[in-house]
Design a protein around this motif. Sequence first.
Motif, PDB file in Angstrom:
ATOM      1  N   GLU A 154       0.741  -0.998  -0.060  1.00  0.00           N
ATOM      2  CA  GLU A 154      -0.099  -0.194  -0.013  1.00  0.00           C
ATOM      3  C   GLU A 154       0.872   1.177   0.052  1.00  0.00           C
ATOM      4  N   THR A 155       2.059   1.131   0.850  1.00  0.00           N
ATOM      5  CA  THR A 155       3.005   2.439   0.717  1.00  0.00           C
ATOM      6  C   THR A 155       3.996   2.607  -0.214  1.00  0.00           C
ATOM      7  N   TRP A 156       4.052   1.487  -1.121  1.00  0.00           N
ATOM      8  CA  TRP A 156       4.975   1.747  -2.337  1.00  0.00           C
ATOM      9  C   TRP A 156       4.714   2.884  -2.989  1.00  0.00           C
ATOM     10  N   PRO A 157       5.689   3.785  -3.335  1.00  0.00           N
ATOM     11  CA  PRO A 157       5.712   4.732  -4.432  1.00  0.00           C
ATOM     12  C   PRO A 157       5.083   4.461  -5.987  1.00  0.00           C
ATOM     13  N   ALA A 158       5.698   2.782  -6.008  1.00  0.00           N
ATOM     14  CA  ALA A 158       5.333   2.313  -7.482  1.00  0.00           C
ATOM     15  C   ALA A 158       3.782   2.241  -7.504  1.00  0.00           C
ATOM     16  N   ARG A 159       2.828   2.304  -6.708  1.00  0.00           N
ATOM     17  CA  ARG A 159       1.481   2.262  -6.779  1.00  0.00           C
ATOM     18  C   ARG A 159       0.975   3.279  -7.448  1.00  0.00           C
ATOM     19  N   THR A 160       1.660   4.659  -7.335  1.00  0.00           N
ATOM     20  CA  THR A 160       0.982   5.824  -8.078  1.00  0.00           C
ATOM     21  C   THR A 160       2.120   5.915  -9.260  1.00  0.00           C
ATOM     22  N   LYS A 161       3.367   5.571  -9.040  1.00  0.00           N
ATOM     23  CA  LYS A 161       4.284   6.038 -10.232  1.00  0.00           C
ATOM     24  C   LYS A 161       4.551   5.043 -11.442  1.00  0.00           C
ATOM     25  N   TRP A 162       4.306   3.798 -11.124  1.00  0.00           N
ATOM     26  CA  TRP A 162       4.294   2.836 -12.193  1.00  0.00           C
ATOM     27  C   TRP A 162       3.171   2.614 -13.206  1.00  0.00           C
ATOM     28  N   THR A 163       2.834   3.933 -13.837  1.00  0.00           N
ATOM     29  CA  THR A 163       1.906   3.939 -15.049  1.00  0.00           C
ATOM     30  C   THR A 163       2.879   4.041 -16.176  1.00  0.00           C
ATOM     31  N   LEU A 164       2.053   3.625 -17.406  1.00  0.00           N
ATOM     32  CA  LEU A 164       3.077   3.343 -18.585  1.00  0.00           C
ATOM     33  C   LEU A 164       3.344   4.706 -18.791  1.00  0.00           C
ATOM     34  N   GLN A 165       2.542   5.791 -18.745  1.00  0.00           N
ATOM     35  CA  GLN A 165       2.738   7.235 -19.222  1.00  0.00           C
ATOM     36  C   GLN A 165       3.932   7.753 -18.328  1.00  0.00           C
ATOM     37  N   LYS A 169       7.969   8.467 -19.703  1.00  0.00           N
ATOM     38  CA  LYS A 169       8.388   9.800 -19.430  1.00  0.00           C
ATOM     39  C   LYS A 169       9.852   9.567 -18.692  1.00  0.00           C
ATOM     40  N   ASP A 170       9.890   8.802 -17.447  1.00  0.00           N
ATOM     41  CA  ASP A 170      11.078   8.774 -16.610  1.00  0.00           C
ATOM     42  C   ASP A 170      12.020   7.958 -17.336  1.00  0.00           C
ATOM     43  N   PHE A 171      11.588   6.825 -17.970  1.00  0.00           N
ATOM     44  CA  PHE A 171      12.625   5.862 -18.700  1.00  0.00           C
ATOM     45  C   PHE A 171      12.491   5.188 -19.936  1.00  0.00           C
ATOM     46  N   GLY A 172      11.955   6.255 -20.706  1.00  0.00           N
ATOM     47  CA  GLY A 172      11.497   5.857 -22.108  1.00  0.00           C
ATOM     48  C   GLY A 172      12.931   5.561 -22.875  1.00  0.00           C
ATOM     49  N   LYS A 189      14.060  -0.393 -25.825  1.00  0.00           N
ATOM     50  CA  LYS A 189      13.939   0.924 -25.302  1.00  0.00           C
ATOM     51  C   LYS A 189      12.436   0.807 -24.947  1.00  0.00           C
ATOM     52  N   LEU A 190      12.348   1.193 -23.590  1.00  0.00           N
ATOM     53  CA  LEU A 190      10.794   1.260 -23.017  1.00  0.00           C
ATOM     54  C   LEU A 190       9.918   1.863 -23.953  1.00  0.00           C
ATOM     55  N   LYS A 191      10.318   3.171 -24.469  1.00  0.00           N
ATOM     56  CA  LYS A 191       9.259   3.936 -25.328  1.00  0.00           C
ATOM     57  C   LYS A 191       9.032   3.073 -26.501  1.00  0.00           C
ATOM     58  N   ASP A 192       9.955   2.147 -27.062  1.00  0.00           N
ATOM     59  CA  ASP A 192       9.593   1.539 -28.347  1.00  0.00           C
ATOM     60  C   ASP A 192       8.815   0.313 -27.903  1.00  0.00           C
ATOM     61  N   VAL A 272       1.147  -3.963  -9.383  1.00  0.00           N
ATOM     62  CA  VAL A 272       1.199  -2.686  -9.300  1.00  0.00           C
ATOM     63  C   VAL A 272       0.019  -1.994 -10.224  1.00  0.00           C
ATOM     64  N   CYS A 273      -0.249  -2.588 -11.358  1.00  0.00           N
ATOM     65  CA  CYS A 273      -1.069  -2.050 -12.128  1.00  0.00           C
ATOM     66  C   CYS A 273      -1.895  -3.237 -13.123  1.00  0.00           C
ATOM     67  N   ASN A 274      -2.954  -4.015 -12.841  1.00  0.00           N
ATOM     68  CA  ASN A 274      -3.684  -4.669 -13.947  1.00  0.00           C
ATOM     69  C   ASN A 274      -3.787  -6.115 -13.234  1.00  0.00           C
ATOM     70  N   ARG A 275      -4.360  -7.061 -14.148  1.00  0.00           N
ATOM     71  CA  ARG A 275      -4.852  -8.318 -13.740  1.00  0.00           C
ATOM     72  C   ARG A 275      -4.424  -9.628 -14.409  1.00  0.00           C
ATOM     73  N   LYS A 276      -4.280 -10.918 -13.936  1.00  0.00           N
ATOM     74  CA  LYS A 276      -3.677 -11.920 -14.634  1.00  0.00           C
ATOM     75  C   LYS A 276      -4.501 -13.105 -14.404  1.00  0.00           C
ATOM     76  N   VAL A 277      -4.630 -14.119 -15.173  1.00  0.00           N
ATOM     77  CA  VAL A 277      -5.664 -15.297 -15.171  1.00  0.00           C
ATOM     78  C   VAL A 277      -4.660 -16.434 -14.964  1.00  0.00           C
ATOM     79  N   PRO A 278      -5.357 -17.646 -14.338  1.00  0.00           N
ATOM     80  CA  PRO A 278      -4.329 -18.733 -14.345  1.00  0.00           C
ATOM     81  C   PRO A 278      -4.471 -19.377 -15.838  1.00  0.00           C
TER      82      PRO A 278
END
Length: 987
Positions: A154-165, A169-172, A189-192, A272-278
């Motif tokens: 819950e307290t991870w900065p990644a929860r809000t910072k790890w969006t694709l956008q 921007k930070d690591f493209g 490259k991440l942007k590619d 951090v962001c989204n859903r997986k299935v078995p």
Amino acid sequence: MEAAGDGRREAALGALAVLPDEVLCAVVDLLPPADIGLLACVSSVMYILCNEEPLWMSKCLSIGGPLEYKGSWKKTTLSRLGLCSENDENWHKPRQFDGFSSLYLYRRWYRCFTSLSSFSFDDGHVERKEDLPLDQFRSQYDGNGPVLLTKLAETWPARTKWTLQQLTKDFGEVAFRISQRSPQKITMKLKDYVSYMELQHDEDPLYIFDDKFGESAPALLEDYSIPHLFQEDFFDILDYDQRPAFRWFIIGPERSDRPLKGGPGAAVEPTVCNRKVPGSSPSLCTLCRKGFALQIPFPRPRTVREAYSTGWALYPPGRVPGGVTVHVNDEDGDVDIETPTSLQAILMCHLQWWLDIYPHLPEHEKPLECTQLPGETIFVPSGWWHCVLNLETTVAVTQNFVNQSNFQHVCLDMAPGHRHKGVCRAGLLAVPGNSVKDNENHPSVPMSGWNHPDMSRKEKRFKGSESLRTSNSINHCSAFEFSGVQESLENQEFSYDIGFLSQFLEKERDHYSSIWSPTNSLGQREAREWLRRLWFLKPELRELVWKGACLAINVDKWYSCLEEICTCHSLPLPTEDEKLPVGTGSNPVFIVSGNVIKIYAEGGLAYSVHGLGTELEFYDLLQKNGSPLINHIPEIIASGFLEYEDDIYRTVPWDGKGMPDVLLKHYPLEVSYANSCFPLGLWSKQRFGTSSSRDVSNRPIWPYMVTRKCKGDIFARIRDVLSKTDILPLASSLGVQMRNIHLLPLPHMENVPKSGNSDVKDCDDATVLPEWQQLVSTLNRRMKNAKKHLANWGNSVPQVLIEKAEGYLPPNMDFLIKFVKDDGHLVHPLPSWIHSDIMDDNILIEGITESSSSSNSKGSYEADPEKMNAIHIIDFSDLSIGDPLCDIIPLHLDVFRGDTDLLKEFLRSYQLPLLRGDSNTDIYKSVQHSKFSRASYRAMCYCILHEDNVLAAIFSLWKELRAATSWEEIENFVWGELNRYQESCTP
């Protein structure tokens, strides 16, 4: 003319029409891109088959290197190969054909465009908890079963910072490693990659799966922390560059997956962001498997995972997923899995397993299922097979660890052999026709209905494995024979208890020096160092560490040998701190009260006996000749043999002279050696060969040696805290001592057969002196298979150089040590004693003091230049004879790390010609313009044909040399200084 309508396929393919479409696609995939382009022009159906995106995706990924997606895999491939123009309008003119349909191609198209948005699987069998106290987690879940934890991140900065956008921007511009679909390393490259995700419609999409993200994007490490439940990690005591891969940054689109995994450690993955299935694919991964898309289960370091909306399918240890056939490699225990037929296994993507096989599994063969939601962490225990499928775009981090719960399983997985690994990963299906011991005292895995497959599943595994074992498409690993298993295992239950699993260890195998699987989590040397560090840094866990060391390296056996040697020679018994072997060599070495006790375990009995015999003869010659080297090597206190008979160890002293009766019982020799002073010395060793045997099964006798511990520190342990100025005196001192080694006269060959080794048959020139025959014949044998020899080192040698090796090497290796004088007579320079293993861990140096005042975790060291020349050289068991260059190669590449200034300082003190004959002038004068006379050429030839992967060290030290197009370029760059030195030695 092709016919339209229903007859198009037969008319377009002719006699090939009898082959199903999946076979045709597999055949086309074997062709290079240029041939595929030609084949596409043959007919309309061939055009369709040759333009399939999965085909061109395969071709593109086989190239490796940086990747930029161009909107289609065909265009991307041809662009990377320079075969198309960016503005070629033909890309926008797809051709249409009626009268042709393919169920196979349609299904593949469907998998490329199907949506998983409606998939959600939660059968409630995987519990959800907000958080857990550590003691409850350890008692209820750790080592027992998976659990979803909803509030650990819950307290991870990644929860809000790890969006694709934001990530773009930070690591493209940062290049990340991509999931491995080929032996080549692929980066984007991440942007590619984000652009690829938006454009792609692949049935098996690429995903970022990068274990080096902490180096390429260190800021990402600040965005998350290890949850309190998973902070105990025994690998933490290793330096970062020593420990196996343990954390991965993951990004994947919908339908991307990670194959079925499981291993000796546990796994935790937060979302951090989204859903997986078995149910991605029936493939497995173990702690010892690194960097492969398809891998297998067994004790694996635990993993913590954080991801978005992700589906998981899990099977407990020993339970083979439905639709899967298991193959256990009977060399190293690695497990390969395949779907029901070999051809389908090649063509079937992971999503296909979920769509086509999973729905038809009986209820008792289906996995545990759960959907991991954004922000949730899933814990996967050791040995559990798990597969993952992203239901939507996912960003995740996963981390493995080893703690008290799975430590012994990790050690068991590192032990050499195949039976125990097969059982751990494939359950009792992997047991040959022998029954196993009663396991009433070992608890079985929870969920009793899953403890052993029903008879029908056994039959399917047997049939599947047989069909795959004979397929040409399968890697060279043999499947276990399952006939007779049904009767012998009818009443047995699989248990993941370490006591049950360890009974399958191959007792006849010597765990210390047997070949370990190359896919083990740690190499053999690193594992020994790891266990020893644990012993000292975690004294409260010594009972557990001892159990793990017994599994991995048979330490209990070697400790019993140690006690017998100490008792026989009236040495103090080892203290608690002295119970584990030291160093990273291939033989168990103990330090007890200032004495070094070495037990020769490496290779077969003949190899180890000759190692001791040659070492004792070498020491004897040093004494007789008054060599100053005697002050720079260990002092021998005792030597002999350990015999194991009637469950008792017995010690028989031996000084190398004569043949002891105890040895003749196990190793009969020809009578001609009876009159030799050192019957198992240098010439006997040369006659029987110098390479260790792969036959390292347990034997009833081992040589040993006791020496006085030398003063000083192992250079390998302190070199990183020393400056180049500090190391210069060491280089100078090494020059003096290597001179002393190479000047020592060889023993007489009296009464010793000159040639008994069958290897010498490869020595074509009968004029080669007996002293050189072993080396020349060995090198000639490797030279005849130069391409194969170099290919064994994998991608460490560029292919362009492999192709040119045969043209670079001499027609016969005796050309390197045979010269013609001005009068036309042959000159054979004299061979020298060769240490053969002069590496940084076999050198001790004095004059180094550690300062305790430093806050540096590695300590602060000060070097005294006046004392730095006090060195000791150890470990002479690999002694041989040959060209002195054979010792300079490891010195330059390992000890000096390619530093030319250090090499110059060494040579300045060495002062010997690089080959010695009756007249140095005669040797070098008449061939001064021949490449065979160049010391650099000889050194390069030795590197190419070396028993070890010396070339990997060269390309690691000088990465720019991977772009070299000739061996001459590498020769001049690495070894050119030897030519200048050689010229200075010529009168």
